[in-house]
Design a protein around this motif. Structure first.
Motif, mmCIF file in Angstrom:
data_model
loop_
_atom_site.group_PDB
_atom_site.id
_atom_site.type_symbol
_atom_site.label_atom_id
_atom_site.label_comp_id
_atom_site.label_asym_id
_atom_site.label_seq_id
_atom_site.Cartn_x
_atom_site.Cartn_y
_atom_site.Cartn_z
ATOM 1 N N UNK A 9 -2.780 9.998 -13.411
ATOM 2 C CA UNK A 9 -4.030 10.047 -14.182
ATOM 3 C C UNK A 9 -3.764 9.746 -15.658
ATOM 4 N N UNK A 10 -2.665 10.285 -16.190
ATOM 5 C CA UNK A 10 -2.309 10.032 -17.580
ATOM 6 C C UNK A 10 -2.002 8.545 -17.801
ATOM 7 N N UNK A 11 -1.281 7.948 -16.855
ATOM 8 C CA UNK A 11 -0.940 6.529 -16.963
ATOM 9 C C UNK A 11 -2.209 5.672 -16.935
ATOM 10 N N UNK A 12 -3.163 6.020 -16.072
ATOM 11 C CA UNK A 12 -4.406 5.254 -16.005
ATOM 12 C C UNK A 12 -5.226 5.399 -17.281
ATOM 13 N N UNK A 13 -5.225 6.578 -17.877
ATOM 14 C CA UNK A 13 -5.980 6.750 -19.127
ATOM 15 C C UNK A 13 -5.357 5.923 -20.253
ATOM 16 N N UNK A 14 -4.038 5.788 -20.256
ATOM 17 C CA UNK A 14 -3.376 4.934 -21.253
ATOM 18 C C UNK A 14 -3.662 3.466 -20.972
ATOM 19 N N UNK A 15 -3.754 3.105 -19.707
ATOM 20 C CA UNK A 15 -4.053 1.724 -19.329
ATOM 21 C C UNK A 15 -5.449 1.319 -19.799
ATOM 22 N N UNK A 16 -6.384 2.259 -19.775
ATOM 23 C CA UNK A 16 -7.745 1.967 -20.219
ATOM 24 C C UNK A 16 -7.829 1.669 -21.709
ATOM 25 N N UNK A 17 -6.832 2.084 -22.474
ATOM 26 C CA UNK A 17 -6.823 1.845 -23.915
ATOM 27 C C UNK A 17 -6.320 0.452 -24.286
ATOM 28 N N UNK A 18 -5.727 -0.277 -23.314
ATOM 29 C CA UNK A 18 -5.190 -1.609 -23.592
ATOM 30 C C UNK A 18 -6.317 -2.625 -23.724
ATOM 31 N N UNK A 19 -6.057 -3.660 -24.523
ATOM 32 C CA UNK A 19 -7.022 -4.752 -24.659
ATOM 33 C C UNK A 19 -6.935 -5.664 -23.434
ATOM 34 N N UNK A 20 -7.960 -6.479 -23.223
ATOM 35 C CA UNK A 20 -8.007 -7.373 -22.069
ATOM 36 C C UNK A 20 -6.820 -8.335 -22.050
ATOM 37 N N UNK A 21 -6.453 -8.840 -23.212
ATOM 38 C CA UNK A 21 -5.334 -9.782 -23.292
ATOM 39 C C UNK A 21 -4.016 -9.144 -22.859
ATOM 40 N N UNK A 22 -3.817 -7.899 -23.217
ATOM 41 C CA UNK A 22 -2.591 -7.198 -22.828
ATOM 42 C C UNK A 22 -2.542 -6.982 -21.314
ATOM 43 N N UNK A 74 0.815 -1.208 0.000
ATOM 44 C CA UNK A 74 0.000 0.000 0.000
ATOM 45 C C UNK A 74 0.852 1.262 0.000
ATOM 46 N N UNK A 75 1.966 1.239 0.724
ATOM 47 C CA UNK A 75 2.864 2.400 0.726
ATOM 48 C C UNK A 75 3.465 2.607 -0.657
ATOM 49 N N UNK A 76 3.933 1.527 -1.272
ATOM 50 C CA UNK A 76 4.549 1.634 -2.600
ATOM 51 C C UNK A 76 3.515 2.089 -3.635
ATOM 52 N N UNK A 77 2.290 1.547 -3.555
ATOM 53 C CA UNK A 77 1.238 1.932 -4.497
ATOM 54 C C UNK A 77 0.827 3.390 -4.333
ATOM 55 N N UNK A 78 0.965 3.945 -3.149
ATOM 56 C CA UNK A 78 0.524 5.306 -2.907
ATOM 57 C C UNK A 78 1.548 6.375 -3.232
ATOM 58 N N UNK A 79 2.793 5.980 -3.471
ATOM 59 C CA UNK A 79 3.850 6.973 -3.705
ATOM 60 C C UNK A 79 3.618 7.739 -4.998
ATOM 61 N N UNK A 80 3.387 7.050 -6.095
ATOM 62 C CA UNK A 80 3.284 7.725 -7.390
ATOM 63 C C UNK A 80 2.090 8.676 -7.476
ATOM 64 N N UNK A 81 0.880 8.266 -7.044
ATOM 65 C CA UNK A 81 -0.225 9.240 -7.088
ATOM 66 C C UNK A 81 -0.003 10.427 -6.156
ATOM 67 N N UNK A 82 0.720 10.228 -5.069
ATOM 68 C CA UNK A 82 0.994 11.334 -4.155
ATOM 69 C C UNK A 82 1.991 12.318 -4.761
ATOM 70 N N UNK A 83 3.030 11.787 -5.403
ATOM 71 C CA UNK A 83 4.087 12.631 -5.967
ATOM 72 C C UNK A 83 3.636 13.319 -7.248
#
Length: 61
Positions: free
Chosen positions: A30-43, A15-24
């Motif tokens: 947000x940009x990374x998540x929007x790119x992740x939404x463009x990936x296909x299920x298999x990827x 949880x600490x490691x996962x929270x570092x990037x959104x905090x910094x």
């Protein structure tokens, strides 16, 4: 150290490691998540499989 305390320690570390990037950098996160939404299920499944294998290998070491 019993398994419950080890599990809680590991979960807390994740949880600490996962929270570092959104905090910094919230905009970068947000940009990374929007790119992740463009990936296909298999990827996404392939990346998740690699993550599971790497985590399992680390646990074996």
């Amino acid at each position: 150290m019993d398994w419950l305390s080890s599990f809680c320690l590991g979960l807390g570390l994740v949880l600490v490691i996962e929270g570092v990037f959104p905090f910094v950098s919230p905009a970068g996160w947000r940009s990374m998540l929007s790119q992740l939404l463009k990936l296909r299920d298999g990827q996404i499944r392939f990346c998740a499989l690699l993550s599971l294998l790497a985590g399992g290998l680390l646990l074996l070491l």
